[in-house]
Design a protein around this motif. Sequence first.
Motif, PDB file in Angstrom:
ATOM      1  N   GLY A  54     -20.593  34.925   7.677  1.00 22.04           N
ATOM      2  CA  GLY A  54     -21.425  35.780   7.954  1.00 22.04           C
ATOM      3  C   GLY A  54     -21.163  36.883   6.773  1.00 22.04           C
ATOM      4  N   ARG A  55     -21.830  37.858   6.814  1.00 21.52           N
ATOM      5  CA  ARG A  55     -21.674  38.975   5.798  1.00 21.52           C
ATOM      6  C   ARG A  55     -20.412  39.798   6.308  1.00 21.52           C
ATOM      7  NH1 ARG A  55     -27.204  38.694   6.463  1.00 21.52           N
ATOM      8  NH2 ARG A  55     -27.228  41.024   7.299  1.00 21.52           N
ATOM      9  N   VAL A  56     -19.207  39.736   5.913  1.00 21.67           N
ATOM     10  CA  VAL A  56     -18.279  40.450   6.581  1.00 21.67           C
ATOM     11  C   VAL A  56     -18.106  41.650   5.543  1.00 21.67           C
ATOM     12  CG1 VAL A  56     -15.566  40.217   6.687  1.00 21.67           C
ATOM     13  CG2 VAL A  56     -17.182  38.405   7.160  1.00 21.67           C
ATOM     14  N   LYS A  57     -17.578  42.779   6.477  1.00 21.86           N
ATOM     15  CA  LYS A  57     -17.411  43.972   5.835  1.00 21.86           C
ATOM     16  C   LYS A  57     -16.083  44.650   6.477  1.00 21.86           C
ATOM     17  CE  LYS A  57     -22.132  45.042   4.438  1.00 21.86           C
ATOM     18  NZ  LYS A  57     -23.318  45.716   4.711  1.00 21.86           N
ATOM     19  N   ILE A  58     -15.193  45.630   5.648  1.00 19.79           N
ATOM     20  CA  ILE A  58     -14.575  46.502   6.179  1.00 19.79           C
ATOM     21  C   ILE A  58     -14.971  47.820   5.703  1.00 19.79           C
ATOM     22  CG2 ILE A  58     -13.001  46.051   4.063  1.00 19.79           C
ATOM     23  CD1 ILE A  58     -10.549  46.704   5.807  1.00 19.79           C
ATOM     24  N   ASP A  59     -14.734  48.461   6.846  1.00 23.17           N
ATOM     25  CA  ASP A  59     -15.165  50.020   6.576  1.00 23.17           C
ATOM     26  C   ASP A  59     -14.152  50.881   6.171  1.00 23.17           C
ATOM     27  OD1 ASP A  59     -14.128  50.914   9.002  1.00 23.17           O
ATOM     28  OD2 ASP A  59     -15.904  50.999  10.186  1.00 23.17           O
ATOM     29  N   PRO A  60     -14.338  52.191   5.912  1.00 21.08           N
ATOM     30  CA  PRO A  60     -13.280  52.994   5.396  1.00 21.08           C
ATOM     31  C   PRO A  60     -12.093  53.224   6.338  1.00 21.08           C
ATOM     32  CG  PRO A  60     -15.218  54.025   4.627  1.00 21.08           C
ATOM     33  CD  PRO A  60     -15.647  52.848   5.552  1.00 21.08           C
ATOM     34  N   ASP A  61     -12.400  53.170   7.584  1.00 22.37           N
ATOM     35  CA  ASP A  61     -11.444  53.316   8.494  1.00 22.37           C
ATOM     36  C   ASP A  61     -10.662  51.728   9.160  1.00 22.37           C
ATOM     37  OD1 ASP A  61     -12.302  56.012   9.099  1.00 22.37           O
ATOM     38  OD2 ASP A  61     -13.682  55.501  10.486  1.00 22.37           O
ATOM     39  N   GLY A  62     -11.077  50.942   8.147  1.00 24.09           N
ATOM     40  CA  GLY A  62     -10.276  49.678   8.492  1.00 24.09           C
ATOM     41  C   GLY A  62     -10.733  48.789   9.609  1.00 24.09           C
ATOM     42  N   LYS A  63     -11.995  49.114  10.351  1.00 19.27           N
ATOM     43  CA  LYS A  63     -12.724  48.161  11.102  1.00 19.27           C
ATOM     44  C   LYS A  63     -13.446  47.080  10.329  1.00 19.27           C
ATOM     45  CE  LYS A  63     -12.744  51.422  14.782  1.00 19.27           C
ATOM     46  NZ  LYS A  63     -11.948  52.811  14.438  1.00 19.27           N
ATOM     47  N   TRP A  64     -13.438  45.957  10.815  1.00 20.63           N
ATOM     48  CA  TRP A  64     -14.305  44.757  10.298  1.00 20.63           C
ATOM     49  C   TRP A  64     -15.345  44.426  11.045  1.00 20.63           C
ATOM     50  CZ3 TRP A  64     -12.490  41.845   6.086  1.00 20.63           C
ATOM     51  CH2 TRP A  64     -11.213  42.234   5.406  1.00 20.63           C
ATOM     52  N   THR A  65     -16.461  44.195  10.203  1.00 20.23           N
ATOM     53  CA  THR A  65     -17.784  43.736  10.906  1.00 20.23           C
ATOM     54  C   THR A  65     -18.230  42.455  10.090  1.00 20.23           C
ATOM     55  OG1 THR A  65     -19.178  45.180   9.686  1.00 20.23           O
ATOM     56  CG2 THR A  65     -18.313  45.955  11.842  1.00 20.23           C
ATOM     57  N   SER A  66     -19.019  41.618  11.131  1.00 15.50           N
ATOM     58  CA  SER A  66     -19.890  40.508  10.186  1.00 15.50           C
ATOM     59  C   SER A  66     -21.373  40.457  10.823  1.00 15.50           C
ATOM     60  CB  SER A  66     -19.002  39.128  10.717  1.00 15.50           C
ATOM     61  OG  SER A  66     -19.648  38.023  10.245  1.00 15.50           O
ATOM     62  N   VAL A  67     -21.972  40.283   9.910  1.00 17.18           N
ATOM     63  CA  VAL A  67     -23.515  40.285  10.154  1.00 17.18           C
ATOM     64  C   VAL A  67     -23.988  38.748  10.280  1.00 17.18           C
ATOM     65  CG1 VAL A  67     -25.831  40.926   9.767  1.00 17.18           C
ATOM     66  CG2 VAL A  67     -24.013  42.399   9.224  1.00 17.18           C
ATOM     67  N   ASP A  68     -24.128  38.143  11.271  1.00 16.02           N
ATOM     68  CA  ASP A  68     -24.581  36.690  11.518  1.00 16.02           C
ATOM     69  C   ASP A  68     -25.834  36.306  10.942  1.00 16.02           C
ATOM     70  OD1 ASP A  68     -26.516  37.066  13.550  1.00 16.02           O
ATOM     71  OD2 ASP A  68     -25.112  36.784  15.027  1.00 16.02           O
ATOM     72  N   ARG A  69     -26.058  35.193  10.979  1.00 19.49           N
ATOM     73  CA  ARG A  69     -27.542  34.597  10.358  1.00 19.49           C
ATOM     74  C   ARG A  69     -28.820  35.190  11.049  1.00 19.49           C
ATOM     75  NH1 ARG A  69     -25.344  29.754  13.074  1.00 19.49           N
ATOM     76  NH2 ARG A  69     -24.294  29.304  11.130  1.00 19.49           N
ATOM     77  N   TYR A  70     -28.521  35.733  12.188  1.00 20.98           N
ATOM     78  CA  TYR A  70     -29.646  36.402  13.106  1.00 20.98           C
ATOM     79  C   TYR A  70     -29.918  37.917  12.932  1.00 20.98           C
ATOM     80  CZ  TYR A  70     -29.427  31.835  15.183  1.00 20.98           C
ATOM     81  OH  TYR A  70     -29.216  30.493  15.451  1.00 20.98           O
ATOM     82  N   GLY A  71     -29.034  38.308  12.058  1.00 15.48           N
ATOM     83  CA  GLY A  71     -28.923  39.768  11.488  1.00 15.48           C
ATOM     84  C   GLY A  71     -28.167  40.636  12.853  1.00 15.48           C
ATOM     85  N   ILE A  72     -27.346  39.916  13.368  1.00 14.31           N
ATOM     86  CA  ILE A  72     -26.708  40.614  14.427  1.00 14.31           C
ATOM     87  C   ILE A  72     -25.372  41.070  13.907  1.00 14.31           C
ATOM     88  CG2 ILE A  72     -25.571  40.462  16.902  1.00 14.31           C
ATOM     89  CD1 ILE A  72     -27.953  38.414  17.657  1.00 14.31           C
ATOM     90  N   THR A  73     -24.893  42.538  14.060  1.00 20.40           N
ATOM     91  CA  THR A  73     -23.503  42.810  13.607  1.00 20.40           C
ATOM     92  C   THR A  73     -22.649  42.827  14.735  1.00 20.40           C
ATOM     93  OG1 THR A  73     -24.768  44.143  12.024  1.00 20.40           O
ATOM     94  CG2 THR A  73     -22.532  44.767  12.605  1.00 20.40           C
ATOM     95  N   ARG A  74     -21.592  42.254  14.542  1.00 22.48           N
ATOM     96  CA  ARG A  74     -20.462  42.058  15.533  1.00 22.48           C
ATOM     97  C   ARG A  74     -19.278  42.676  14.925  1.00 22.48           C
ATOM     98  NH1 ARG A  74     -22.947  38.426  19.044  1.00 22.48           N
ATOM     99  NH2 ARG A  74     -24.266  36.908  18.167  1.00 22.48           N
ATOM    100  N   LYS A  75     -18.436  43.276  15.945  1.00 21.89           N
ATOM    101  CA  LYS A  75     -16.922  43.621  15.406  1.00 21.89           C
ATOM    102  C   LYS A  75     -16.218  42.431  15.403  1.00 21.89           C
ATOM    103  CE  LYS A  75     -17.257  48.174  17.465  1.00 21.89           C
ATOM    104  NZ  LYS A  75     -16.689  49.089  18.738  1.00 21.89           N
ATOM    105  N   ILE A  76     -15.444  42.190  14.404  1.00 21.08           N
ATOM    106  CA  ILE A  76     -14.392  41.062  14.265  1.00 21.08           C
ATOM    107  C   ILE A  76     -12.943  41.598  14.392  1.00 21.08           C
ATOM    108  CG2 ILE A  76     -16.133  39.429  13.406  1.00 21.08           C
ATOM    109  CD1 ILE A  76     -14.863  40.036  10.709  1.00 21.08           C
ATOM    110  N   LYS A  77     -12.075  40.993  14.416  1.00 23.53           N
ATOM    111  CA  LYS A  77     -10.773  41.112  14.371  1.00 23.53           C
ATOM    112  C   LYS A  77     -10.170  41.192  12.673  1.00 23.53           C
ATOM    113  CE  LYS A  77      -8.936  38.808  18.365  1.00 23.53           C
ATOM    114  NZ  LYS A  77      -8.174  37.563  19.117  1.00 23.53           N
ATOM    115  N   ASP A  78      -9.251  41.810  12.443  1.00 21.93           N
ATOM    116  CA  ASP A  78      -8.765  41.937  10.856  1.00 21.93           C
ATOM    117  C   ASP A  78      -8.302  40.670  10.771  1.00 21.93           C
ATOM    118  OD1 ASP A  78      -7.139  42.285   8.751  1.00 21.93           O
ATOM    119  OD2 ASP A  78      -6.440  44.185   9.373  1.00 21.93           O
ATOM    120  N   PRO A  79      -8.831  39.932   9.704  1.00 25.89           N
ATOM    121  CA  PRO A  79      -8.549  38.591   9.531  1.00 25.89           C
ATOM    122  C   PRO A  79      -7.384  38.554   8.448  1.00 25.89           C
ATOM    123  CG  PRO A  79     -10.329  39.246   8.033  1.00 25.89           C
ATOM    124  CD  PRO A  79     -10.248  40.521   8.975  1.00 25.89           C
ATOM    125  N   VAL A  80      -7.009  39.408   7.631  1.00 29.68           N
ATOM    126  CA  VAL A  80      -5.778  39.456   7.011  1.00 29.68           C
ATOM    127  C   VAL A  80      -4.410  39.531   8.105  1.00 29.68           C
ATOM    128  CG1 VAL A  80      -4.439  40.720   5.124  1.00 29.68           C
ATOM    129  CG2 VAL A  80      -6.799  40.495   5.082  1.00 29.68           C
TER     130      VAL A  80
END
Length: 186
Positions: A78-104
């Motif tokens: 998905g379209r993975v992002k990290i925000d300035p606070d260190g929180k990770w999200t992924s936007v899936d193929r349906y446009g739904i944003t989900r919180k995800i664990k820090d992959p690093v």
Amino acid sequence: MATMFPVESPDYVSNEEFRSAEVEVYKALSEQLDNSWHVFYSSPWLGTTPTGHEIDGEADFIVAHKDKGYLCIEVKGGRVKIDPDGKWTSVDRYGITRKIKDPVNQARTSKHQILEKLKSSKHWPGDFICIRHGVILNHVARLIKDPRPDMPLKLFAFDEDLGKLDSWIDSRFGDVEVNDGQVKPL
């Protein structure tokens, strides 16, 4: 072709649409790495925290080479992002944003937990082993700068790297080769 464990991607994984990023990486690793590599998919582990509490986790992939060491890889689709606070999200193929664990952090933790398992094995010779961690972001274009100081770009493979994961993996080991317990420059 790399030696894969399991030999084929399990049907329950291949048929699960939310694991398509892992299936894509499984296929790329099996095709791009030569037979000197062993690739372990979805390797669970049980470890302990410094305070003695049990924790469990899983490495999406452990890529091992007898002369180089091993690399623990976390895959996020998905379209993975990290925000300035260190929180990770992924936007899936349906446009739904989900919180995800820090992959690093997931990959780093797996790297150290697997090493502890190796050290505690009665079969472990106690030799030096090079260990690394990394993250594959299948659907993300290459970033132009490090996300954070503890996350240099070299830790990541991006969508344009999928056709050359073998080169990225080699780069993660840098100029290290281990033979007979001795570190040797390449």
